[in-house]
Every structure is written in C-alpha cells, then in structure tokens.
Write a protein that holds these residues in place. Structure first.
Motif, mmCIF file in Angstrom:
data_model
loop_
_atom_site.group_PDB
_atom_site.id
_atom_site.type_symbol
_atom_site.label_atom_id
_atom_site.label_comp_id
_atom_site.label_asym_id
_atom_site.label_seq_id
_atom_site.Cartn_x
_atom_site.Cartn_y
_atom_site.Cartn_z
ATOM 1 N N HIS B 161 60.628 34.379 9.882
ATOM 2 C CA HIS B 161 61.323 33.763 11.019
ATOM 3 C C HIS B 161 60.767 34.316 12.325
ATOM 4 C CE1 HIS B 161 64.547 31.562 13.014
ATOM 5 N NE2 HIS B 161 64.732 32.618 13.790
ATOM 6 N N MET B 162 60.386 33.421 13.218
ATOM 7 C CA MET B 162 59.836 33.807 14.531
ATOM 8 C C MET B 162 60.743 33.283 15.648
ATOM 9 S SD MET B 162 56.804 35.369 14.610
ATOM 10 C CE MET B 162 56.704 36.337 13.129
ATOM 11 N N ASN B 163 60.547 33.814 16.838
ATOM 12 C CA ASN B 163 61.338 33.339 17.974
ATOM 13 C C ASN B 163 60.924 31.921 18.394
ATOM 14 O OD1 ASN B 163 60.993 36.537 18.415
ATOM 15 N ND2 ASN B 163 63.024 35.870 19.080
ATOM 16 N N ARG B 164 59.609 31.706 18.529
ATOM 17 C CA ARG B 164 59.118 30.392 18.969
ATOM 18 C C ARG B 164 57.951 29.959 18.097
ATOM 19 N NH1 ARG B 164 62.997 31.352 21.091
ATOM 20 N NH2 ARG B 164 63.567 31.546 23.284
ATOM 21 N N GLY B 165 57.766 28.647 18.025
ATOM 22 C CA GLY B 165 56.609 28.122 17.326
ATOM 23 C C GLY B 165 56.301 26.743 17.852
ATOM 24 N N ASP B 166 55.115 26.238 17.547
ATOM 25 C CA ASP B 166 54.838 24.842 17.873
ATOM 26 C C ASP B 166 54.774 24.040 16.567
ATOM 27 O OD1 ASP B 166 52.307 25.216 16.768
ATOM 28 O OD2 ASP B 166 51.272 25.306 18.700
ATOM 29 N N ALA B 167 54.679 22.728 16.705
ATOM 30 C CA ALA B 167 54.739 21.846 15.530
ATOM 31 C C ALA B 167 53.518 22.010 14.626
ATOM 32 C CB ALA B 167 54.861 20.389 15.989
ATOM 33 N N ARG B 168 52.458 22.610 15.168
ATOM 34 C CA ARG B 168 51.230 22.779 14.380
ATOM 35 C C ARG B 168 51.253 24.062 13.556
ATOM 36 N NH1 ARG B 168 46.417 22.185 18.558
ATOM 37 N NH2 ARG B 168 45.253 21.471 16.750
ATOM 38 N N GLY B 169 52.246 24.909 13.798
ATOM 39 C CA GLY B 169 52.369 26.108 12.964
ATOM 40 C C GLY B 169 51.932 27.406 13.620
ATOM 41 N N ASN B 170 51.718 27.367 14.952
ATOM 42 C CA ASN B 170 51.500 28.637 15.656
ATOM 43 C C ASN B 170 52.862 29.261 15.932
ATOM 44 O OD1 ASN B 170 48.560 28.423 16.083
ATOM 45 N ND2 ASN B 170 49.145 26.621 17.308
ATOM 46 N N GLY B 171 52.938 30.594 15.871
ATOM 47 C CA GLY B 171 54.234 31.243 16.019
ATOM 48 C C GLY B 171 54.184 32.457 16.921
ATOM 49 N N GLN B 172 55.324 32.790 17.494
ATOM 50 C CA GLN B 172 55.423 33.859 18.488
ATOM 51 C C GLN B 172 56.672 34.695 18.249
ATOM 52 O OE1 GLN B 172 56.440 32.354 22.462
ATOM 53 N NE2 GLN B 172 54.867 33.714 23.296
ATOM 54 N N TYR B 173 56.500 36.026 18.314
ATOM 55 C CA TYR B 173 57.686 36.898 18.300
ATOM 56 C C TYR B 173 57.882 37.417 19.711
ATOM 57 C CZ TYR B 173 54.884 41.173 18.587
ATOM 58 O OH TYR B 173 54.039 42.163 19.019
ATOM 59 N N LEU B 174 59.134 37.525 20.111
ATOM 60 C CA LEU B 174 59.438 37.968 21.474
ATOM 61 C C LEU B 174 60.210 39.288 21.473
ATOM 62 C CD1 LEU B 174 60.407 34.472 22.962
ATOM 63 C CD2 LEU B 174 58.283 35.759 23.366
ATOM 64 N N GLY B 175 60.454 39.830 20.306
ATOM 65 C CA GLY B 175 61.122 41.134 20.208
ATOM 66 C C GLY B 175 60.114 42.263 20.322
ATOM 67 N N VAL B 176 60.512 43.490 19.945
ATOM 68 C CA VAL B 176 59.635 44.647 20.130
ATOM 69 C C VAL B 176 58.684 44.880 18.962
ATOM 70 C CG1 VAL B 176 61.168 45.849 21.719
ATOM 71 C CG2 VAL B 176 61.408 46.254 19.254
ATOM 72 N N ASP B 177 58.968 44.258 17.805
ATOM 73 C CA ASP B 177 58.167 44.595 16.628
ATOM 74 C C ASP B 177 57.790 43.332 15.848
ATOM 75 O OD1 ASP B 177 57.165 45.732 14.164
ATOM 76 O OD2 ASP B 177 58.283 47.557 14.621
ATOM 77 N N PRO B 178 56.514 43.129 15.564
ATOM 78 C CA PRO B 178 56.114 41.961 14.756
ATOM 79 C C PRO B 178 56.457 42.135 13.280
ATOM 80 C CG PRO B 178 54.199 43.327 15.236
ATOM 81 C CD PRO B 178 55.363 43.946 15.985
ATOM 82 N N TYR B 179 56.851 43.364 12.902
ATOM 83 C CA TYR B 179 57.024 43.706 11.491
ATOM 84 C C TYR B 179 55.743 43.358 10.735
ATOM 85 C CZ TYR B 179 61.696 43.990 13.368
ATOM 86 O OH TYR B 179 62.760 44.298 14.177
ATOM 87 N N PHE B 180 55.864 42.731 9.544
ATOM 88 C CA PHE B 180 54.654 42.485 8.737
ATOM 89 C C PHE B 180 54.520 41.007 8.396
ATOM 90 C CE2 PHE B 180 56.169 46.708 8.539
ATOM 91 C CZ PHE B 180 55.037 47.488 8.656
ATOM 92 N N ASP B 181 55.140 40.179 9.252
ATOM 93 C CA ASP B 181 55.272 38.754 8.940
ATOM 94 C C ASP B 181 53.924 38.063 8.765
ATOM 95 O OD1 ASP B 181 57.894 39.392 9.176
ATOM 96 O OD2 ASP B 181 58.384 37.912 10.706
ATOM 97 N N ASP B 182 52.950 38.408 9.588
ATOM 98 C CA ASP B 182 51.626 37.790 9.449
ATOM 99 C C ASP B 182 51.011 38.152 8.093
ATOM 100 O OD1 ASP B 182 51.662 40.392 10.599
ATOM 101 O OD2 ASP B 182 49.528 40.244 11.020
ATOM 102 N N LEU B 183 51.224 39.385 7.664
ATOM 103 C CA LEU B 183 50.676 39.806 6.360
ATOM 104 C C LEU B 183 51.353 39.076 5.211
ATOM 105 C CD1 LEU B 183 50.065 43.660 6.394
ATOM 106 C CD2 LEU B 183 48.390 41.812 6.358
ATOM 107 N N PHE B 184 52.667 38.894 5.293
ATOM 108 C CA PHE B 184 53.369 38.128 4.250
ATOM 109 C C PHE B 184 52.758 36.732 4.134
ATOM 110 C CE2 PHE B 184 56.834 41.257 4.622
ATOM 111 C CZ PHE B 184 57.225 41.375 3.306
ATOM 112 N N LEU B 185 52.542 36.089 5.284
ATOM 113 C CA LEU B 185 51.980 34.730 5.256
ATOM 114 C C LEU B 185 50.568 34.733 4.687
ATOM 115 C CD1 LEU B 185 53.251 33.469 8.737
ATOM 116 C CD2 LEU B 185 54.185 32.877 6.489
ATOM 117 N N MET B 186 49.769 35.719 5.114
ATOM 118 C CA MET B 186 48.374 35.791 4.656
ATOM 119 C C MET B 186 48.279 36.108 3.162
ATOM 120 S SD MET B 186 46.313 35.283 7.321
ATOM 121 C CE MET B 186 44.786 36.201 7.202
ATOM 122 N N ALA B 187 49.328 36.738 2.613
ATOM 123 C CA ALA B 187 49.313 37.130 1.200
ATOM 124 C C ALA B 187 49.786 36.003 0.284
ATOM 125 C CB ALA B 187 50.197 38.373 1.004
ATOM 126 N N ALA B 188 50.188 34.859 0.876
ATOM 127 C CA ALA B 188 50.884 33.831 0.095
ATOM 128 C C ALA B 188 50.083 32.538 -0.055
ATOM 129 C CB ALA B 188 52.231 33.518 0.754
#
Lengths: 251, 281
Positions: B161-188
């Motif tokens: 879950h991200m704060n913002r995204g566009d319809a093409r699938g780009n995503g943005q976090y606006l909090g202090v930590d990206p956590y590991f979300d990009d890695l989860f997506l890349m691993a799947a």
C-alpha cells in the motif's frame, strides 16, 4: 543522595554500558535503556548516534513519554539502512530477554518448542543478527529464576559458548553488560560465563544469586553500582519528566 | 498506454490456494488492509504469508487462510504481540519459517535478483539454523568461511500500500520510511499496489521529492485505489494508526464470540466502500 531511587541506579548502569563506544549507533530498547543511553550521550559519550525509534537520527536528547518535542534531525535512517548499520557492525544495541543462560544465550521468540510454542512471544526479531554482527547488551527489568535459566528454550541471541564454537565466523560477537533491577552482570570471566559486576545499593549478593537459576560467578568483593552525580540526576529528570523509570523499576 | 486500475476482488481472482503471498509495510504500518480483508472474505486457503508481520498476518490467520507464516516478528507496535497470530501459533494451526529481520531482507533481495540465496553471518549460532530450510554455504575464496545461505523468498504474489500512485502503476510513499515494499514487488510473480489516491503522473511527480517515487511501473501489474486502504494501520501523512479500532481488533482475540462479531461487522460486511461506511471513514 537520599532521593536516588533504584531506577536511577539502573539508568546509570545502562549509561555505563555505552562508555567508550565513541561514534557508533546506540540503540537502547526499553524505557530505562532509552533514558540511560540518552544520558550517556548527554554526558561522557557525545558522539553516539541515536534514532527517534523510527526513520530519523536525532541530535537532541528527547525526553521519554512526552509527545510533541521538537526533533533535531541529523540524518535519515529507514529500517533498510538499519541493516546496513548492523551488518557493518557499527551498532551497540541493548535488548531484553525472556530467558537467558550463563553464557548469554538469549530467548524472546517463544516459550516451549519453536514448532509449537506454549507461549508465542516476539519471534527472533533482529537478535541473531545483532549478536553475531555488533555489540549487544541486555536490560532485564525483573531479575528472576524465570529469566535466568539453566537452558533457554530457543536461542535468539547468541551466547559466548555458541559464538566460540563458530570459530572465525563468530569474531564480531561481543556481549556487554546485563543490567537488571538488582545489579549489573558481565561476561568478564575466563570462560565468559556471567558474573556479578556490581550490586545496586540495598541488594545483597545472596539476593541476586537467589533470583538466578544457575550458578553465577560471585567475586569476593563486589562494588555497589555507582551513584548518579547531581548533574546526572538533573539530566535524568529532564529526560524522564513523568517518572516513567519508576514504573519500570518500582522502589 | 496500459491502465492498470483494478479492484481488491480482481486481486483475489488472481490468487490460488497454496500460493505464497508477500505483504508490504511493517508491523501495524502501511499495510494493504483492504486487499487483506478481500482475501479474508474469499474461499482461498493454505496460503504461505511472507511479512514483516502485523494485523495482516493476524486477520488472515484468524480467518483460516494461512498454512504457513514466514516472519521475524508479528506486532501491532503499540500492542507488542499480535494476539490473533499468537493464538494461531499456540493452537498449532499454522507452521512457520522463523527468520531474523535482516535475514528476511536478504531473502527478498535474493528473490528480486533471481539468485537462489544470499550469504550472511546472520543466524549462525542461533536456533534459526535448526530449521532444515535454512542451510549454510562455504565461501569459495581463501577465507573459506561458513556462512548462512539465506534462501530466496520467491513470491507468487505481493501486495503493498502506497500513499499515491498513477494508473500506470508508478507509486509514491509520503511517510518517513519506504519499508521493503519495492523488494516485495520485485520478488513476486504477480504484483499489486493499493494507493490512497490515484493521480496523474504529473501530480505524482509534483506531490513529493523524487526519492519518494519508490515504486515504478516495472514493478506492478495492478493498481487499486483505496482511500483509507491501510486502516487501521498508520499511513502518514494521510492518517495515523486508529489506536481505538486496533484495541477493538486486539480484544476480539479473547474469545470466539468476540471474534465472530468483529469478523461479521468489519470483514464479512462487504467491499472496501462498505467497510468505510461501517467504520465511518
């Protein structure tokens, strides 16, 4: 100083675990550990690097349990960067333990067997990595035979016997002090088994031994944990204006 | 130009029994709860969940979706132990692969880089090594050091879950930590991102520093617009954790009746729009 509490001695004992660390990341986990770590940085270890508990490294000493205090941010350190710090060894963490044996093998994952625990606790968290990669100390707010046991159910944090058995792979392993509500223990013995380093005033060696489930090394002369100075007490009260340390370790 | 917008129910339709599903966020922070609830409502079963665990793991355990959890902790942050996960563990109804937090990162990275393992010292000497799924490897160089070979955590699907995204699938976090979300997506194999708000790509770029654009459309197959999609976990700066709701969730682990009532009211109630209506979001 008659108004110094047991919790204040614990704070001082925690601060002392960070003495000599220099410019590394100090991560004290728990109320008294946070007060003690911040006291160390405010006094004799000014180069310590500390977090706000999330993604920021903060330059000022934040009081515990107080919302809305302005953070002086000096750097960004999201969780992913924290593993860079751990893996490179530039950290000294102070963790808790549900169980610990004489060589400092620590457990906070679960009670009973790992595949079907009687009580599920924290899981392994970062304990294996911390103990094998950087300096680790411990904080035990309730010293008892339930915590200090002959044999831990699960090894989350690695103790000296197991680290030595690894040979060269265990070369970054280093356990500091184990601060409890009764005194301070360390591993500075020939076989790195726990010994009493100091006793908080009002606690006897017999009290501490009775609250420990294995044979500790008990030196002939055990000093008292040092008392805070007036200047340190002033800082402690600033760091803990609500007296939360007294809730973690009551008189 | 592909428009990747789908619904939570479309995500569920992509999943199968027995799949390994990675879930982004950390503890009770920025969890894709609207998708988690859709999975909880579905007939899916025997999932392996890979997560820096929070209520995502708890909800899926309590609704009987889980065979196995790969984890290093499972916490609600302000409530240190996830009560529903704890219950499942103590009942023996799920199996686990226990991991260290840093080891977990290496497992995701190995999967993202398509290598079978990554070496580390982390785990040596601990009970983690009693698990047959975690093995060691000997350095082929002069040091000949024995290291842990952290297995790749290959995921059939990932949800974040991200704060913002566009319809093409780009995503943005606006909090202090990206956590590991990009890695989860890349691993799947199948990658789904819910967002608080779908905006234009221009608005996305204008909405925060470039470094906040952590997710790009190479990493995503589907975008789900879900305002309050992380509720009751935190999703700053859009909202903080709903502590009162979280306490109600935690209390529902106390007895089967309490859980049945919670489940009926907040999970089986219907889709995310209905959930928002029931909670008053």
């Amino acid at each position: 100083m008659s108004n110094v509490t047991r919790a204040d001695y614990c704070v001082i004992a925690v601060a002392e675990t960070f003495r000599g660390d220099g410019e590394i990341m100090a991560n004290p986990i728990g109320t008294i550990p946070m007060i003690g770590g911040r006291l160390a940085r405010s006094t004799f270890e000014p180069d310590l690097v500390m977090t706000d508990g999330e993604a920021m490294l903060v330059a000022n000493a934040l009081p515990v349990g107080v919302e809305g205090v302005e953070k002086v941010v000096e750097a960004w350190n999201p969780y992913r960067s924290m593993f860079d710090v751990v893996f490179s060894g530039r950290r000294h963490v102070m963790m808790g333990a549900s169980q610990m044996d004489r060589f400092g093998n620590q457990n906070f994952a679960c009670i009973g067997p790992m595949d079907k625990p009687k009580a599920q606790l924290l899981g392994f968290r970062g304990a294996p990595g911390n103990t094998i990669q950087n300096k680790t100390s411990f904080w035990i707010p309730m010293h008892s035979v339930k915590v200090f046991v002959e044999r831990v159910d699960v090894v989350t944090g690695v103790g000296y016997d197991r680290a030595k058995a690894l040979g060269a792979a265990g070369r970054f392993h280093r356990l500091g002090h184990v601060v409890t509500n009764l005194g301070v223990l360390d591993f500075e013995t020939p076989d790195n088994s726990l010994r009493i380093r100091s006793l908080h005033p009002g606690v006897s060696a017999d009290d501490l031994v009775a609250a420990t489930g294995f044979d500790l090394v008990v030196p002939d002369d055990i000093p008292d944990t040092r008392a805070p100075t007036d200047a340190e007490m002033e800082i402690i009260n600033t760091l803990d204006p609500r007296g939360l340390r007294g809730k973690e370790v009551p008189e | 130009m592909a428009d990747k917008r789908i619904t939570e129910e479309d995500v569920v339709a992509e999943l199968r029994d027995g799949m390994t599903v990675g879930i982004g966020g950390w503890g009770s922070r920025r969890k894709p709860m609207s998708i988690v609830r859709a999975i909880a409502r579905s007939s899916l079963k025997d999932l392996t969940i890979v997560s820096y665990g929070g209520p995502d793991v708890g909800v899926l355990c309590a609704t009987g979706k889980v065979a196995k959890v790969v984890y290093a902790f499972c916490s609600l942050d302000s409530i240190p132990l996830e009560p529903h996960f704890r219950k499942a563990r103590e009942a023996g109804s799920i199996s686990t692969l226990e991991m260290d937090e840093g080891m977990f990162l290496l497992g995701l990275q190995a999967a993202a880089w398509r290598v079978p393992f990554l070496p580390t010292r982390v785990g040596l000497g601990s009970s983690l090594m009693e698990q047959p799924e975690i093995r060691t490897v000997k350095s082929p160089y002069a040091d000949a050091e024995e290291l842990v070979a952290v297995p790749a955590l290959n995921l059939d699907a990932a949800i974040v879950h991200m704060n913002r995204g566009d319809a093409r699938g780009n995503g943005q976090y606006l909090g202090v930590d990206p956590y590991f979300d990009d890695l989860f997506l890349m691993a799947a194999e199948r990658r789904f991102m819910s967002v608080e708000k779908v905006v234009t790509t221009d608005e996305l770029i204008a909405g925060g520093p470039l470094q906040s654009l952590r997710i790009n459309r190479l990493m995503t197959d589907g975008v789900i617009e879900a305002p309050f999609g992380a509720h009751f976990t935190q999703c700053p700066p859009d909202y903080e954790r709903d502590e009162e709701f979280q306490r109600e969730y935690a209390a529902s682990a106390k007895d089967p009746d309490a859980w049945a009532a919670f489940r009926a009211k907040y999970i089986d109630c219907g889709d995310h729009a209905e959930y928002r209506r029931v909670v008053g979001l």
